[in-house]
Design a protein around this motif. Structure first.
Motif, PDB file in Angstrom:
ATOM      1  N   LYS A  11      42.860  40.666  50.662  1.00  0.00           N
ATOM      2  CA  LYS A  11      41.628  40.667  51.448  1.00  0.00           C
ATOM      3  C   LYS A  11      40.432  40.997  50.576  1.00  0.00           C
ATOM      4  N   GLU A  12      40.668  41.838  49.594  1.00  0.00           N
ATOM      5  CA  GLU A  12      39.569  42.264  48.734  1.00  0.00           C
ATOM      6  C   GLU A  12      40.126  42.513  47.340  1.00  0.00           C
ATOM      7  N   TYR A  13      39.371  42.116  46.352  1.00  0.00           N
ATOM      8  CA  TYR A  13      39.759  42.359  44.967  1.00  0.00           C
ATOM      9  C   TYR A  13      38.537  42.906  44.257  1.00  0.00           C
ATOM     10  N   ARG A  14      38.595  44.179  43.892  1.00  0.00           N
ATOM     11  CA  ARG A  14      37.453  44.809  43.229  1.00  0.00           C
ATOM     12  C   ARG A  14      37.915  45.440  41.932  1.00  0.00           C
ATOM     13  N   HIS A  15      37.115  45.256  40.930  1.00  0.00           N
ATOM     14  CA  HIS A  15      37.394  45.870  39.639  1.00  0.00           C
ATOM     15  C   HIS A  15      36.051  46.258  39.034  1.00  0.00           C
ATOM     16  N   PHE A  16      35.893  47.518  38.703  1.00  0.00           N
ATOM     17  CA  PHE A  16      34.651  47.967  38.093  1.00  0.00           C
ATOM     18  C   PHE A  16      34.766  47.848  36.581  1.00  0.00           C
ATOM     19  N   LEU A  17      33.792  47.184  36.006  1.00  0.00           N
ATOM     20  CA  LEU A  17      33.798  46.930  34.571  1.00  0.00           C
ATOM     21  C   LEU A  17      33.068  48.032  33.826  1.00  0.00           C
ATOM     22  N   ASP A  18      33.514  48.273  32.622  1.00  0.00           N
ATOM     23  CA  ASP A  18      32.797  49.192  31.756  1.00  0.00           C
ATOM     24  C   ASP A  18      31.645  48.434  31.111  1.00  0.00           C
ATOM     25  N   GLY A  19      30.507  49.082  31.019  1.00  0.00           N
ATOM     26  CA  GLY A  19      29.366  48.492  30.328  1.00  0.00           C
ATOM     27  C   GLY A  19      29.108  49.265  29.045  1.00  0.00           C
ATOM     28  N   THR A  34      39.527  37.188  36.370  1.00  0.00           N
ATOM     29  CA  THR A  34      39.494  36.068  37.312  1.00  0.00           C
ATOM     30  C   THR A  34      40.738  35.199  37.158  1.00  0.00           C
ATOM     31  N   VAL A  35      41.082  34.870  35.925  1.00  0.00           N
ATOM     32  CA  VAL A  35      42.278  34.064  35.671  1.00  0.00           C
ATOM     33  C   VAL A  35      43.520  34.812  36.160  1.00  0.00           C
ATOM     34  N   GLN A  36      43.595  36.098  35.863  1.00  0.00           N
ATOM     35  CA  GLN A  36      44.722  36.916  36.305  1.00  0.00           C
ATOM     36  C   GLN A  36      44.837  36.886  37.831  1.00  0.00           C
ATOM     37  N   TRP A  37      43.708  37.022  38.523  1.00  0.00           N
ATOM     38  CA  TRP A  37      43.714  37.003  39.978  1.00  0.00           C
ATOM     39  C   TRP A  37      44.197  35.652  40.499  1.00  0.00           C
ATOM     40  N   VAL A  38      43.673  34.560  39.946  1.00  0.00           N
ATOM     41  CA  VAL A  38      44.053  33.211  40.384  1.00  0.00           C
ATOM     42  C   VAL A  38      45.540  32.972  40.167  1.00  0.00           C
ATOM     43  N   LEU A  39      46.057  33.394  39.018  1.00  0.00           N
ATOM     44  CA  LEU A  39      47.469  33.172  38.721  1.00  0.00           C
ATOM     45  C   LEU A  39      48.389  34.009  39.613  1.00  0.00           C
ATOM     46  N   ASN A  40      47.915  35.146  40.069  1.00  0.00           N
ATOM     47  CA  ASN A  40      48.736  36.022  40.909  1.00  0.00           C
ATOM     48  C   ASN A  40      48.656  35.687  42.396  1.00  0.00           C
TER      49      ASN A  40
END
Length: 163
Positions: free
Chosen positions: A142-150, A128-134
């Motif tokens: 338009k879309e920012y998706r990242h699948f997290l490992d569980g 989230t911080v990376q996205w905000v800073l960029n």
């Protein structure tokens, strides 16, 4: 499936949320890989609330037959289902097995302790911080998706093989 279970119930959060849609799609994909199906009647919505999970489980208790594996889309739902099953005389993991998602602390306080998929919230914050800073005023994706490992944390509500 690989653990030997043939009957499945999924208890979801609010149906229009993207995380609910993605968790459901992942669950369906995993079942299909093992040649299993999940009838629509085995998908219950509890809106991520413990009390609603208890109510919906009681209402559809006939779905929860011995040998059933339950996927609860978050741990609060799982704890509500767990309590309703206990109240109905069904034993977890002897009769029913269950996996939740989130790894909330309360999952370890209940008996039996909840098997869960841990989510890396530090990774979520970092992304989230990376996205905000960029992002700039003129450059918003338009879309920012990242699948997290569980990480699966096996505790008391899951037996890796059907008895």
């Amino acid at each position: 499936c690989g653990a030997g279970y043939q009957n499945f119930v999924e208890v979801t959060g609010p149906s229009k949320r993207i995380d609910v849609i993605n968790k459901h799609a992942g669950f369906m994909k995993a079942l299909q890989e093992y040649g299993q199906i999940l009838p629509d009647s085995h998908i219950l919505c509890a809106d991520y609330r413990l009390e609603q999970a208890k109510e919906i489980t009681h209402k559809y208790i006939d779905l929860f037959q011995p040998g059933t594996a339950v996927f609860a889309q978050n741990d609060m739902i799982a704890l509500g289902v767990l309590e309703a099953l206990r109240q109905s005389g069904l034993r977890v993991p002897d009769d029913i097995v269950m996996i939740g998602v989130d790894n909330i602390a309360m999952g370890q306080w209940f008996h039996p302790k909840l098997t869960t998929v841990a989510i890396d919230y530090d990774q979520i914050i970092s992304l989230t911080v990376q996205w905000v800073l960029n992002v700039t005023e003129k450059q918003v994706p338009k879309e920012y998706r990242h699948f997290l490992d569980g990480k699966l944390i096996v505790r008391d509500t899951f037996i890796p093989h059907k008895k």
